[in-house]
Write an enzyme that holds these catalytic residues in place. Structure first.
Site, short mmCIF file in Angstrom:
data_model
loop_
_atom_site.label_atom_id
_atom_site.label_comp_id
_atom_site.label_asym_id
_atom_site.label_seq_id
_atom_site.Cartn_x
_atom_site.Cartn_y
_atom_site.Cartn_z
N ILE A 376 90.96 46.90 72.64
CA ILE A 376 92.29 47.34 73.08
C ILE A 376 93.21 47.31 71.87
O ILE A 376 93.34 46.27 71.22
CB ILE A 376 92.84 46.43 74.19
CG1 ILE A 376 91.86 46.35 75.35
CG2 ILE A 376 94.21 46.90 74.66
CD1 ILE A 376 92.13 45.23 76.31
N CYS A 377 93.84 48.42 71.59
CA CYS A 377 94.80 48.50 70.49
C CYS A 377 94.15 48.03 69.19
O CYS A 377 93.27 48.69 68.65
CB CYS A 377 96.06 47.71 70.83
SG CYS A 377 97.46 48.11 69.77
N GLY A 378 94.53 46.86 68.67
CA GLY A 378 93.93 46.34 67.44
C GLY A 378 92.44 46.12 67.58
O GLY A 378 91.70 46.16 66.59
N GLY A 379 91.98 45.88 68.80
CA GLY A 379 90.54 45.75 69.03
C GLY A 379 89.79 47.03 68.75
O GLY A 379 88.63 47.01 68.32
N HIS A 380 90.45 48.18 68.99
CA HIS A 380 89.85 49.47 68.63
C HIS A 380 89.60 49.51 67.13
O HIS A 380 88.57 50.01 66.66
CB HIS A 380 90.78 50.63 69.00
CG HIS A 380 90.86 50.89 70.47
ND1 HIS A 380 91.94 51.48 71.06
CD2 HIS A 380 89.98 50.64 71.48
CE1 HIS A 380 91.73 51.59 72.36
NE2 HIS A 380 90.55 51.08 72.64
#
Length: 395
Positions: A376-380
């Site tokens: 998610i977000c930075g996890g992408h």
């Protein structure tokens, strides 16, 4: 606009009751529009001045007049939670079933503003079965707003259309009892559990209210459901499918969620709640336990550091079925990305070397184990960088 009308608007804006009365007695139109095309009574409502509203109505202000705003003036009072003004408008003939400029019944705007306002509208003729442009009633909208369920407002609407209301379902197939079980609203069970002739009411996924009360730890509701099942001489199930019936919670996937208590993270908290509601058994995995924050000072990265971090990640991810890496306001560290063959060329925030390394290692371990990963977000960014997809700033 003539001078006297200007004086009336000015007196209303300044809450000058005596001047308003004087001008109305002199024959100034109580339906006067201001320079913006808004009814003068709208200003009195915005000022929450009940006395001036009453005077304007007594001198003939139309409670159903529509001005340039296009919304009925009673909606202004509802949004301001001004019950006295709402009552005054209704007493003078305001239509409780009027639509706003978006073709929605005004009672829908009253739902989040308290039981007293909703009750006043209903007692003055508002139709609880009136639908909006999408065909939703007030109660069906409450059922769709699964983030919260106002017990008093919901109960009030149910009492108006009882049998139909209690069997109403949202798009997930959930009844009022499902939502009340999710949110621990014991009052709803006190009021309406005895109405149902079975506790095994299933939603589209086959989950019963007992499933949600057990999943989310609402033990008092679970006890009430089991007691009602005994009264009905039936077994209370948590989940019913075409082939199985579960008395306890069915097996749940174990999901690891990257998180650190001190740093926190809105996305992590939100995602944990969502995953639990989807039946996941979620456990926070502290990325600082894999690579300590002190690594941000040294910023040392080599095979020895990687192997040590991987061993810790393997221990923490043992027995887990999936990994979720949520976002934060830190970008992936460029040196960490480079070591794993990726490229980062953006500037959205300060990099966190230790976290980048820990989550990159977690992603590697998860991929080696064949675990599904969600970013998610930075996890992408972590996942894309590990997969050697360049993360570049927009040109």
């Amino acid at each position: 606009m003539n001078y006297q009308k200007e004086l009336l608007i000015e007196a209303i804006q300044e809450d000058n009751l005596k001047e308003v009365q004087k001008l109305l007695q002199a024959g100034v139109n109580p339906n006067t529009l201001d320079e913006y095309g808004k009814l003068c009574i709208r200003s009195a409502i915005n000022n929450e001045n009940l006395d001036i509203v009453k005077v304007l109505l007594d001198y003939g202000a139309d409670p159903n007049a529509i001005d340039k705003i296009k919304d009925p003036i009673i909606l202004e009072a509802i949004r301001s939670r001004e019950l006295g003004i709402i009552n005054s408008l209704l007493k003078k003939g305001a239509n409780p079933n009027v639509l706003d400029r978006h073709e929605n019944p005004i009672i829908l705007s009253a739902l989040p503003r308290g039981v007293n306002i909703v009750n006043t509208l209903l007692n003055n003729g508002a139709d609880p079965n009136q639908v909006d442009k999408n065909g939703n009633t007030a109660l069906s909208i409450i059922l769709e707003r699964t983030g919260d369920i106002n017990v008093d407002v919901t109960a009030l609407l149910i009492e108006k259309v009882k049998e139909k209301a209690l069997n109403l379902r949202n798009s997930n197939g959930e009844t009022c009892l499902h939502l009340a079980a999710q949110q621990g609203k014991i009052q709803m069970f006190d009021k309406y559990l005895d109405y149902y002739q079975t506790v095994n009411i299933t939603d589209k996924a086959g989950n019963t209210p007992l499933y949600w009360s057990k999943l989310l730890g609402h033990t008092e509701i679970s006890d009430m459901l089991n007691k009602r099942a005994e009264e009905l001489n039936e077994t209370a199930y948590t989940k019913i499918t075409k082939t199985e019936r579960f008395e306890d919670l069915p097996p749940r996937p174990k999901i690891a969620l990257s998180y650190n208590l001190e740093i926190g993270g809105r996305y992590a908290n939100e995602e944990k709640t969502k995953l639990i509601y989807q039946g996941g058994d979620v456990e926070y995995i502290d990325f600082r336990a894999i690579v300590p924050e002190s690594a941000n000072t040294e910023k040392k990265i080599n095979e020895e550091v990687i192997n040590e971090a991987k061993q810790k990640a393997k221990e923490l991810l043992a027995g887990k079925d999936a990994l979720v890496i949520p976002g934060n306001n830190r970008e992936v560290d460029k040196e960490v990305a480079k070591h794993f063959g990726g490229e980062v060329n953006i500037k959205t925030g300060q990099p966190d070397f230790a976290r980048s390394l820990a989550e990159m290692v977690m992603a590697e371990v998860a991929i080696e184990k064949g675990m599904p990963i969600m970013g998610i977000c930075g996890g992408h960014q972590i996942i894309n960088t590990y997969l050697k997809v360049p993360i570049l700033k927009e040109k």
